[in-house]
Design an enzyme around this catalytic site. Structure first.
Site, mmCIF file in Angstrom:
data_model
loop_
_atom_site.group_PDB
_atom_site.id
_atom_site.type_symbol
_atom_site.label_atom_id
_atom_site.label_comp_id
_atom_site.label_asym_id
_atom_site.label_seq_id
_atom_site.Cartn_x
_atom_site.Cartn_y
_atom_site.Cartn_z
ATOM 1 C CE LYS A 124 93.194 -69.084 15.387
ATOM 2 N NZ LYS A 124 94.397 -68.263 15.648
ATOM 3 C CG ASP A 142 94.579 -67.989 21.064
ATOM 4 O OD1 ASP A 142 94.572 -68.633 22.145
ATOM 5 O OD2 ASP A 142 94.479 -66.752 21.023
#
Length: 214
Positions: A124, A142
């Site tokens: 991420k 997320d």
């Protein structure tokens, strides 16, 4: 989990997002690629607001790997101790700073594999840096995007990797660069986890969420 929306609906959703906010921006403050990496690494299980407060003074004195190493782990902790998991994050920031100096001539690499190899940098974080700094159409999934993807059917998936693939597979190329920013902002301020603000939603008529409220 909602079923995957059709192309026409997804295209209309992102056309509305774009019309509402043509150039969405990430909310973590940074001044260069290095401070972006550090800010995103610090943001794990923390809010952007909290990270920005902690880094406001930090980045004035440590905006390069060399300056961060000179500050040291103890000095870094003094700046970030209001952030969750700050001790472990401080260790990772110092380690990744040393690696950048030793192996990358103090420059942040532009490949996902190289970024992920840095301590405290996961997929991420790497995708955020690739997107925000290098302009790659990478998708940082997320909790907001995972929730919205499954709630709306824009990009459903059983895990973050599946949602990332769904974004790449189903969202039109023209919207790929800003896709994750639009989704994050929508999740943060409108399509909230516990009390979604459906009455203020740009895409309410296109969303299959069964528990819509006014």
């Amino acid at each position: 989990m909602a079923k995957q929306l059709d192309y026409t609906s997804i295209n209309e959703i992102f056309a509305r997002f774009q019309a509402h906010e043509p150039e969405p921006k990430g909310e973590l403050n940074h001044t260069n690629a290095y401070t972006l990496v550090v800010a995103v690494a610090l943001s794990a299980q923390s809010t952007d607001v909290g990270v920005n407060k902690a880094t406001e003074e930090l980045f004035k004195i440590a905006d390069t790997p060399e300056k961060m190493l000179a500050l040291g782990e103890a000095g870094l902790i003094e700046h970030i101790k209001t952030i969750g998991l700050y001790r472990n994050k401080a260790k990772n920031v110092i380690k990744l700073s040393q690696i950048l100096v030793d192996e990358y001539n103090s420059e942040v690499p532009s490949s996902r594999a190289a970024l992920i190899s840095l301590p405290g940098v996961g997929r991420k974080t790497a995708n955020v840096v690739l997107n925000m700094w290098w302009g790659h159409p990478s998708q940082a999934v997320d909790t907001h995007i995972f929730r919205i993807g499954n709630r709306t059917g824009i990009c459903p998936g059983k895990d973050v990797d599946a949602v990332e693939r769904a974004i790449e597979d189903h969202i039109p190329v023209a919207y790929q660069h800003h896709a994750h920013h639009w989704l994050i902002l929508h999740g943060r301020y409108v399509c909230k986890a516990r009390k979604p603000m459906c009455g203020n939603c740009l895409i309410r008529d296109l969303c299959p969420f069964e528990d819509k409220n006014l």
